[in-house]
Enzyme design. Sequence first.
Site, PDB file in Angstrom:
ATOM      1  N   ASP A 196      34.966  58.380  38.077  1.00  0.00           N
ATOM      2  CA  ASP A 196      35.065  57.115  38.774  1.00  0.00           C
ATOM      3  C   ASP A 196      36.441  56.556  38.440  1.00  0.00           C
ATOM      4  OD1 ASP A 196      34.298  54.758  40.033  1.00  0.00           O
ATOM      5  OD2 ASP A 196      33.809  53.882  38.097  1.00  0.00           O
ATOM      6  N   GLU A 231      36.339  38.102  38.959  1.00  0.00           N
ATOM      7  CA  GLU A 231      36.021  36.692  39.177  1.00  0.00           C
ATOM      8  C   GLU A 231      36.659  35.834  38.089  1.00  0.00           C
ATOM      9  OE1 GLU A 231      31.818  36.149  39.373  1.00  0.00           O
ATOM     10  OE2 GLU A 231      31.849  36.299  41.554  1.00  0.00           O
TER      11      GLU A 231
END
Lengths: 353, 1326
Positions: free
Chosen positions: B419, B657
Amino acid sequence: MGKVKTKTGPLARRPDNSAFKQQRLPAWSPMLTANTVLPFFYFMALICMFLGVWLLLTVQSTKEMKLDYTEAGTCDRCFEKRKNVSNAAQPCSCTVVFSIGKKFKGDVFFYYGLRNFHQNLRRYMDSRDDAQMVGRKKNLQTPSTYCFPFTTDQNGQPIAPCGAVANSMFNDSFVLTYHMPGGRPEKVPLLRQGITWYTDKNIKFRNPKTENLTLPEVFKGTAKPLYWQKPVYELDPLDPTNNGFINDDLIIWMREAAFPNFKKLYGVLNRAKEPFTTGLPAGNYSIEISYNFPVQYFRGRKEVVLTTLTWFGGQNHFLPIAYLVTSSLILLVAIVLTVVWWKFGKNGKNMEE
Amino acid sequence: MARDGEDAGMVKAAKVKRQRKKKTKENKTRTVHANILYDNAKGEENPNRHYANNKIKTTKYTLLSFLPKNLFEQFHRFANVYFVFIALLNFVPVVNAFQPELALAPVVFILSVTAIKDLWEDYRRHRSDKEINHMDCLVYSRVERRYVEKYWKEVRVGDFIRLRCNEILPADVLLLTSSDPDRLCHIETATLDGETNLKQRQVVRSFFDLDCDFDPTKYNSIIECEKPNNDLNRFRGYIIHRSGRRDALYKENLLLRGCTIRNTEEAVGIVIYAGHETKAMLNNNGPRYKRSKLERQMNVDVFWCVIILLVMCLFAAVGHGLWMFQYGDKRPVFDVLSPEGTDLSPIMSAIYLFLTMIIVFQVLIPISLFVSIEIVKICQVFFIHQDMDLYDEETDSHLQCRALNITEDLGQMQYIFSDKTGTLTENKMVFRRCTVAGVEYSHDANARRLAMYQEMDSEEEECTSHGGTLPRRDSVTSHQSARVVLRSQSTKSHRRTGSRAEAKRASILSKHTAFSSPMEKDITPDPQLLDKVNECSSQMDFMRFHSQPMSQLPSDLSDIIDFFIALTICNTVVVSSPNQPRQKVKLSEGYAPPLKSPVKTIEDFIKRFTPSRLTSGSNSSSSSSLITNRSSNRGCSSILSSPSAEKLRYEAESPDEAALVYAARAYKCSLVGRLPDQVTVELPHLGKLSFELLHTLGFDSTRKRMSVVVRHPLTDQITVYTKGADSVIMDLIKPPNTGENSHSVCFIVYRTQNYLNLYAADGLRTLCIAKKVLTKEEYACWLQRHLEAETAIQGREELLFESALRLETNLHLLGATGIEDRLQDGVPETIASLRKAGLQIWVLTGDKQETAVNIAYACKLLEPEEEILTLNADSQVNDTGHCFINENDYSADHIYPSSSPSSSSVPFMVHRLGLVIDGRTLAYALDKSLEDKFLAVARSCRSVLCCRSTPLQKSMVVKLVRNKLKVMTLAIGDGANDVSMIQVADVGVGISGQEGMQAVMASDFALPRFRYLQKLLLVHGHWCYSRLANMILYFFYKNAVTLIFWYQFYCGFSGSAMIDQWYLIFFNLMFSAFPQLITGTLDKDVSAETLQQLPQLYISGQNSEEYKPYMFWMNMIDAFYQSLVCFFIPYFAYADSDVDLFTWGTPITTLALFTILLHLGIETKTWTWMNWLSISFSIALFFTVALCYNASCPTCYSPSNPYWTMQRLLQDPLFYFLCVITPVTALLPRYFYRACQGTLFPSPVQVGRQLDKLPAETRRNILSLSRTKYVNHIEQAKHHYHNLFVFQPYINVPDTITVMGHRQPLECNLVLLVFYVKVFWILGLV
C-alpha cells in the site's frame, strides 16, 4: 545501543540487548573448504593407518582351527540317523580327527558352531521367559505367554525352561583327545564352567529357591522341554551345582546369537596339567562327538572351533583391513582436495564472485 | 405500597411483553427490559434471561472435557492417527513387534507434549478470563436502591450500570445519562480498533433533556435493537417509552465493551449486549493458521517416505515368504508357531510380516518432525520478537508475529504488494500549500521550515550515532549559528530537540498523543494570505458592527474566510487540551463541581481543571510544557494571540483533517470547541463564533467527500461546507450560469484545476473545498427527506447516502489544499535493497495516479531512466466498449527524447520498464480474458504501480499474481482498505501505524515501520527458511538411516531388530532430538550484517535452494549409504563370532548416534556453546539411559533382555575401534563433497559466509566491488529470462479480445496489437 536498565517507562517493551536474544552468541563457524579441511584429512588418514597396522599385527598373532563335523569322519552315519525324527532318542556318537600344525599359545577356546541356524528369528527370540529363568516360582508353574506354544506339554504340565529357545538347545557333547606322538592319547581337559557372563550366571539365571529341597523336588510338577532328553536339573551329571537354570551350557545357549552362522563357547582349555600348561601343542587330535543335534531340517552345518584370542577378539581380519582401506581412502580424498586447493581455492578466487 | 402495585402491573406487563417478544424474535431483533423491574420475580419471569450473561469464557476446555476434546482435535492431524494406528497394531499378537506398552510411548509422548502446550495456553486464557470476570463495576441494585459493586460476570443484560471516568466498559451499554452537561460521553476505543482519538457518544435522545439525575427506578422503557453482531460501526434500534413514543438509537448511543471512559465524570447506561454477545467479543477471532510453502513441500516428501516405507515392508514380506518357502514342509526347530498355535503358510506369514514391518520401520516416518517444527517455529518467533532492530522507540512497539507457523515463508517471498499511504509514507499529513479562489499561496516559508526539520533530523541522527554531541535548534532562521553543542549526558531529556525526535519523545511520554508533532502543528502562514485573512475578517467585523449584510463582501475575500471556516469545521476533529490529561484527574476532596453548571466552552472546562492538573504533575504535563517553552523560545509566528487556542490539541480520525485544522489555526481561525450541535470557532477580529451544526454527512469512500450543514452565525444562512477529493468535487461544481461572474467562476475552476495538477505532480494529496448556501425552503425540503432517512430502520445507510447525494450538488468552489504525506524513513533504501534481493515490488494504492507516480519516484520505485508504460482506459467511452491504451513517458529529464521507435540507440534500456495502471483499466485487465496478457506485461516491468484501485481490486491483483505465476506473495498495508489484500497474500504484513488496527488484526506479521521489512525478510526470513529447510532435510535423513532393514537379510526377514526396542523407540524422540532443535533454532548461515549488505543472498530462498526435491533424494541416498556403513562394519567386525544379538546391536545404535550427530555437525554452520552442550547432552543422555536401562532389571523388559550389555561393551576395545572407524567412513563422502563444493562452486550463501570471516576492511572493499557487478549480473539474467519465457506465447495476439464480457471492436484490438508490438520492440525482440 546502550543497555536498558529499567523495564518501566516509555521504552518498556524494548527487547533486551543480550547476546542470546539478539542472536549474537559468540560462535565458531567453520568453513568447509579445501584449505580448512585438508589438515584434518591428513591427520585422520595417519591415525587410521596407524590403528590399522597395529590391529593387523595383533590379529596376526591369533590362531584358529575350524572343523565342520556335520558329515565328517564317522559322523555321516549319525547324520543319516538324525534325519529320522523317530530315532531322536537313540544315542549316536562318532569321532573326527584333525591335526594342528603350530602350537596354540595361551588360552585356547573351544567353540561349537552352527551354520544357517536362525537363532535371531523374531518369534523364536521372544519365545522365552526370563522371569522363569530368574527363578520365580510363579513363572515356573505358569510360564509367560511369550513361550507359547512351548508353555505346557501334552499333559498340561508347565515346561521348565519354557519357550522355543530353550527347547532347541544344542545338545551335542564333545570329548577332545590329544594324540601325543609316541604316547597314549590324552584327554584335553576343558573348563566347562565359568565360561558365561558373570551377570548371567549370578543374576539373570537362578534356580528357584531350594529351601532344603533338592533340585528335582523344586522342579517337581514341571515337564522337560519337548526336544530334551533329560530334565533341566540333570543337565550336568558331573557337577550337581551346574544344574537347573544355572547350567552354563543353557545360559550360553539362551544368549541368542546375532547371525544365522554363529559359534558358542563350549569350554576353555584347562592349563593346569602338562602338556597343556602353555597352550595346545601341535599334533594330532580327535574329537569324540555325542551326535544329537539334527541340522538337516534347516540345511545347517555343525562345526567345532578352536581358537586363541587377543585383547581384541578372535581371528578377524576385517577391522584392521577396514582401517587400512579407510585410511587410504582418506588419503586419496586428501590428495584430490590438495589438487583442488592448489588449482582453484588457493588464492581466494571465490571471494571475487 | 404503591410500588407493589406498580410491580404487579409490571409483571403483568412483562407477560404481555414476553408475548410480544416472541413475536419480535422472528423479526430478528432483541428486546431489552430493565432488570430491576424483575428483581422480585422468579428467574423465568425475567424477559432478559435468554441473553448471555457477562461472564466470558474463552477457554476451549473444561476439566472434564479436556482429554476427549483435546485428543479429538489432535487426531485431526493425519500423522497422529497414523502413529496411533501403528501403536495399536502392536497389540495384535500376530503382528506385534515391540512390547505394546512401550510402542505406545512415543505417540503418548507426542500427544501429551501437544496436550500440555494446549493446556497451558488454555490455563492462561482461563486466568485472564477470571481476572476480567472479577473486575468490579457499579450495578444498580433495587434492594439497596443504590449502585453496588459487582463483578463483571454478574452483570446481566438489562442492568443499569454506572461508569466512572477511566473505567473500562464491562459490556455493550446504551448510554442513558452522562454527567457531561452536553450529555456526552467520551470513550477511547484503542483496544478495539487501535484508534487513539477520543470518540464522543451521546445520551439517547429521549433522556437528553432530563433535568434531574437519572433515576433507574423510574425507567420503564423497552429497547428493541438488532441481534448481536460483530459490526463495530453499526447499531440500530429504537427505544419505546411508556407513552408509546419511539426514539431511534444509533451507534453514537452505544458504548462498547473494552473501551475506556474518558473525560466524563460519570455515566449511566443499560446493558444491551453482555459477555460473548458484545461486539468486542464477537470481533475477537483467534490467530489464523496458514501452511507454509516449505511445509507443503515437506508433506510431499513425507508422502515419499511413506512410499519408501511400503516398498521396504513389501520387500521384507516377500523375502520372508520366500524364506519360509525354501524350508518346504519340514519346519526347522527355530521356526515358532504363530501365537494361535497354528502353522502359518508362507503367504500368510508374509502378510502378517508386512504389518509387523510397518511397525518396525515406523521410524522412517518422522514422528517427532511435526512437534519439532512447531517448537523451532515458536523459538524463531521468539527471536524475531526480541530483535532490537525491529523495535520502534517512537511508538514503543516491536514486531508482532501473529501467525506462528509461517516464519519460513518470509525467506521465500517473490512479490511484494505494498500500500502507499501509511505504508511507504508516514501518513502524517503536513499542510503544504493551498489555492483559494484561484489564487495560489505557495507557503514558501513553511516549505523552508519543513526542509529544515528534515535537515535537523538527519543531523541529529548523525550526532546521536557519534555519541552525545547534539545540535540544538534555538532559532528557525539561523539554526547553524545558534547550534549549541551539549556534551553532557545528563541533559538527556533535552537532547532530542530535533523535530522528529521531539515528536518521538512527545508521543512516547503521552502515549496517546496522535498526530501532534510540531511539524504538523506549526505552520508558517503565507504572509500574503495572512494579510488577506486579516483584511477580510476586519471587514467582516466592521460589517457586523454596523450590521451590514455580509453578502456585500467582495467574493474573493468572502471565499477566503469561507475557505478557512470550512477547513475549521468541516471535519470530525475533537478538541482537547494538552494541559488537560486524558485521564481525568481525580478531584480533590471537597471540590465538588456543580455538575449542572453551564460549561459551554472548552475554555471554561480547561480553567476548571487546570489547578488540579498542576498538582498532579504528570509526565504528559512536563512534556507539554517542554513544547510550549520551546515554541515560545523560538518566537516564530506560529505563536498565536490566544494562549488558550495555542494549547488546544486536535484529535482527528484521519490525519489530514488534523493537518487542515492546524493549518487554519495558523491563520488564526482556530477550532476551539466542538459539541454535537455546535462548533465554536475563533476568528481574528471576530472573536468566538458558534456555528450551529445541523448535520454532519460523514466521509465515505464511495462519495469521497464529507459535508457539514451549519447555520452561519454572521449571515444566518444555512451553509453546506464540503470537502473532498478533487475528482468528485470538480464534477459537482455548479456550472456557471450566464451571470456576469460566470466567466470568473469558470476561470477560478480552471485555475484551481491547474494548481491541483501541479500539487499532484509534487506528490501532494489534494482536497477541494466547496460550499453551498441553501435557502430556507431548500433546506426544509431536504431536511424532511433526510429525517425520514435517519429514522428508517431498513436500508438506513442507503437512504442516508442518497440524501447526502441530494445535498452535495451545485457547489461553489472555494479552493484546494495540498497536503504532504512524507515518506517514511528509509523507504527508498529498503525498496532498493528488497529489489536487489530479487523481490518484485508492486504498489497498489487508492491514490491518484499523479500522486502515486510521484511517490513512486520519491521512493525510487520508479527511476528517471525507466520507460514508463501507462495504461489508462478512457472512462467516458468505455461503456461502448472502446478502450485505448496510451503509452506515456513520465520521466522528467529523460535522456531519450521520446519512446517512439525511431530512437533505436537504446540497447541497455531494454529491461527498464515501469508500469502504471489505474483502477478503471485494472478492472479490464483483471478480466479473465486479459489477465494473462496483463500479467505478461506486468512481469516484464521492473515495477508496477496500480493507482485508484479499490480494496477488492487490490486483493484481486494479489490473487491473480499468486495463482497465475505460482509465486510467493507478501502484502503490506496499514489501513482497512488493505485488509482483503493482506488476507489473500501468502504472508500479510500490517503496519501498526495510525489508521487503526484492522490491517494488523488481519495480518500475519505486524511491523511498526516499513523499513523493518528489510530485516524481517532479508535476515529473519532467510534464517528461518534456511534453518527450517535444513532441519527438515536432516530429519528425513536421520529417520532414513534404517539399519534394521539390512538386518532382515540375516534373520530370515522375520522383522526382528538387533537394536533394543527401547533404543529404537527413543532414538529419535530423545537421544538425537536436542541438537537438531538447537541447530534449527540458532544456526546462522550468514551473519545479519552480510545478509543486509548483500540482499542478493535472499534469492537462494526464493528459488528454494536450501530444500529442493533432489536434495531429499540426495539425503535419502546418503542415509542409505551411511546405514550400509553403520550396519556392515559392525557386521563384518563381529561376523563368525559368538556375539549375541544385543551385544552386537548396541554398538550399532551407538555408532548410528555418533554418525547422526557428526552429520549434524557437518551441516551446522555456527557453533555456539549451546550446540556443544546439546551434542554432549545427547551423548551423555544415551549412555546414561543405556547404562541405567541395562543395569536396572533382568526380567522387566521381556522379551528383550539386554542386561549388563552396555557395561560389558564399555570394557571391550573393539567397541571403541568401531566407534572411530564407522562414523569416519560413513561421513567421508559428505564431508568431501562439502569441502569440494565450498572450494569449487560455492553457493552465493557460502560466499557470504566467507565474507563474514574476512576482516571488516577487506569485506567493505569487496562488498562495494561486488555490489555493482553482482546486481548487473542478476538483473540481466533475470530479464533475459523474462524475454525468453514471457513474451514468446504472446506473439500471436488473438484476433478478438473480450473486455468486460463484450466483444470489442476492432480498433481496440489494433491498439492492443500496436501496444504489444511496441513492447516487443522495447524488449528488442521484434
